[in-house]
Design a protein around this motif. Structure first.
Motif, PDB file in Angstrom:
ATOM      1  N   THR A 103      29.521  66.534  17.611  1.00 37.42           N
ATOM      2  CA  THR A 103      28.556  65.294  17.522  1.00 37.42           C
ATOM      3  C   THR A 103      27.494  65.978  16.379  1.00 37.42           C
ATOM      4  O   THR A 103      27.145  67.074  16.393  1.00 37.42           O
ATOM      5  CB  THR A 103      27.644  65.008  18.711  1.00 37.42           C
ATOM      6  OG1 THR A 103      28.802  64.795  19.779  1.00 37.42           O
ATOM      7  CG2 THR A 103      26.766  63.893  18.490  1.00 37.42           C
TER       8      THR A 103
ATOM      9  N   TYR B 198      30.016  59.636  19.609  1.00 40.16           N
ATOM     10  CA  TYR B 198      28.754  59.487  19.469  1.00 40.16           C
ATOM     11  C   TYR B 198      28.631  57.840  18.917  1.00 40.16           C
ATOM     12  O   TYR B 198      29.537  57.220  18.400  1.00 40.16           O
ATOM     13  CB  TYR B 198      28.101  60.472  18.685  1.00 40.16           C
ATOM     14  CG  TYR B 198      28.575  60.435  17.258  1.00 40.16           C
ATOM     15  CD1 TYR B 198      27.661  59.710  16.210  1.00 40.16           C
ATOM     16  CD2 TYR B 198      29.581  61.291  16.829  1.00 40.16           C
ATOM     17  CE1 TYR B 198      28.397  60.034  14.911  1.00 40.16           C
ATOM     18  CE2 TYR B 198      30.014  61.307  15.659  1.00 40.16           C
ATOM     19  CZ  TYR B 198      29.230  60.672  14.435  1.00 40.16           C
ATOM     20  OH  TYR B 198      29.516  60.753  13.308  1.00 40.16           O
TER      21      TYR B 198
ATOM     22  N   TYR C 251      26.317  58.816  25.934  1.00 40.77           N
ATOM     23  CA  TYR C 251      26.759  58.969  24.879  1.00 40.77           C
ATOM     24  C   TYR C 251      25.797  60.192  24.076  1.00 40.77           C
ATOM     25  O   TYR C 251      24.277  59.956  24.587  1.00 40.77           O
ATOM     26  CB  TYR C 251      26.802  57.909  23.729  1.00 40.77           C
ATOM     27  CG  TYR C 251      27.940  57.038  24.096  1.00 40.77           C
ATOM     28  CD1 TYR C 251      29.247  57.367  23.849  1.00 40.77           C
ATOM     29  CD2 TYR C 251      27.858  55.799  24.574  1.00 40.77           C
ATOM     30  CE1 TYR C 251      30.238  56.226  24.059  1.00 40.77           C
ATOM     31  CE2 TYR C 251      28.684  54.938  25.176  1.00 40.77           C
ATOM     32  CZ  TYR C 251      30.092  55.277  24.743  1.00 40.77           C
ATOM     33  OH  TYR C 251      30.871  54.236  25.217  1.00 40.77           O
ATOM     34  N   PRO C 252      26.119  61.256  23.537  1.00 37.43           N
ATOM     35  CA  PRO C 252      27.509  61.512  23.125  1.00 37.43           C
ATOM     36  C   PRO C 252      28.089  62.261  24.260  1.00 37.43           C
ATOM     37  O   PRO C 252      27.543  62.579  25.115  1.00 37.43           O
ATOM     38  CB  PRO C 252      27.343  62.388  21.941  1.00 37.43           C
ATOM     39  CG  PRO C 252      25.975  63.115  22.112  1.00 37.43           C
ATOM     40  CD  PRO C 252      25.159  61.939  22.933  1.00 37.43           C
TER      41      PRO C 252
END
Length: 386
Positions: A37, A166, A151-152
């Motif tokens: 991410t 993400y 999320y992520p």
């Protein structure tokens, strides 16, 4: 891609079966790297560090698919099918929010990229309906709100290990690292033999377990409706199961076999559709094999939604906080209506969920048009049901 298309810079596209397409196209589409991410420098006004609860939620079930696939085939009974199908619910649900963010961020919805993503969003909603129907058919009950990720996050179950999903506006990096990475093909030409299981691997094992177990399939509680370009129907026999799961595999990453003999009447699998957006050209067969040299697929002008940081947006301005609450409350209503729909075979709740999902777009776009103070990009939905 349908029919035969002419392009002034090269030879015509020749119709071909899906088997031949996958054997060569997997070489043309560079597999997406398993990217982490995007990191935020410091969690200031726009970010917050993930807490223990978020970390536990992200880790929960991470190795579920490996554990399920480690069970001997002879021991994969009804309980195994129910557990595997709940993981499938999590997998399908996890893909929808990032694809929606990418689609909502595109300013011109009439462009080719926006239409490709919109079709894929509809396909993923259909896939969620398929696995929910299958779970109900074997006496289970989908836990949809429980399946909603923060999320992520990794992909549920440990499939495509290393992929971090993400939320962001549409960028080339997002297409490559999230969209293409999720849908990476189940073919030895596109990945190493020792790679972690793909979504296609997982669904293939589900197909085999259904064929071996031959469970009784109840139509009670299953739903039927048109979702996107597909029609969701109850599954009442093993042929229905085979057909439904094959469509899910075919539409997503593609398979080496197809229910249709010719590819020209079919849409490209999601991986190749996303790759067309990434490469900016349609995939076409040339004298040198399949290449992204077809008609242009211009990368669209997109709202610059920044990646949602771990823990969601921290200390947002009052107006942004209201929009986030509005969005997350509506998202929670979508999940609750879906739970009700498959908890009692209630088609009205399914319709209510679809209407609520449409209502999420307005606050999402408004967030995407609101700059983050002191940081690049804009806000965006964080998909955290309240």
């Amino acid at each position: 891609m349908t029919g035969t298309n002419e392009h002034p810079d090269g030879p015509a596209v020749t119709p071909v079966g899906r088997r031949g397409f996958l054997a060569s196209a997997a070489l043309a589409a560079t597999p997406a790297p398993l990217a982490a991410t995007p990191a935020a420098a410091e969690p200031a006004d726009g970010a917050a560090a993930a807490g223990p609860a978020d970390e536990a939620a992200a880790a929960a079930g991470h190795r579920a698919v490996a554990r399920l696939l480690a069970v001997a085939e002879g021991d994969r009974g009804i309980g195994w099918l129910r557990a595997a199908l709940q993981v499938a619910v999590q997998l399908e649900l996890t893909t929808i929010p990032p694809y929606l963010c990418g689609w909502w961020s595109v300013r011109d919805r009439r462009g080719e990229a926006a239409r490709l993503i919109r079709r894929i969003v509809g396909d993923e909603m259909y896939h969620l309906g398929v696995v929910c129907n299958l779970l109900v058919a074997v006496g289970g009950r989908p836990r949809i709100r429980d399946a909603a990720p923060r999320y992520p996050c990794p992909l549920p179950g440990g499939v495509r290990a290393g992929v971090r999903v993400y939320l962001s506006g549409l960028t080339k990096a997002f297409v490559r690292d999230v969209m293409m990475a999720i849908e990476a093909p189940d073919t030895p030409l596109a990945r190493a033999a020792a790679s972690p299981p793909t979504i296609g691997d997982f669904y293939g094992e589900l197909q085999r377990a259904f064929r071996r177990t031959e469970p009784y399939l109840s139509a009670e509680g299953q739903l039927s409706d048109r979702i996107g370009s597909d029609v969701l129907e109850p599954v009442t026999g093993l042929d229905d199961v085979e057909r439904a799961l094959e469509i899910v595999k075919e539409q997503g990453e593609g398979t080496e076999s197809s229910p249709a003999d010719a590819f020209q009447d079919d849409h490209p699998a999601h991986y190749y559709a996303f790759a067309e957006i990434y490469h900016g050209r349609r995939l076409r067969r040339t004298a040198r094999g399949w290449q992204f040299t077809g008609a242009p697929v211009p990368f669209p002008d997109a709202r610059p939604m920044a990646p949602v940081p771990p823990g969601g947006w921290h200390r947002p301005p009052v107006r942004v906080g209201r929009l986030l609450d509005q969005f997350d409350t509506t998202y929670a209503a979508v999940l609750d209506r879906l739970d009700e729909a498959w908890g009692g075979g209630d088609g009205r709740s399914l319709g209510a969920a679809v209407r609520a999902m449409r209502a999420m777009e307005e606050p999402a776009v408004e967030l995407m048009e609101t700059p983050i103070p002191g940081a690049p990009g804009t806000y965006g939905p964080q998909f955290r049901p309240v």
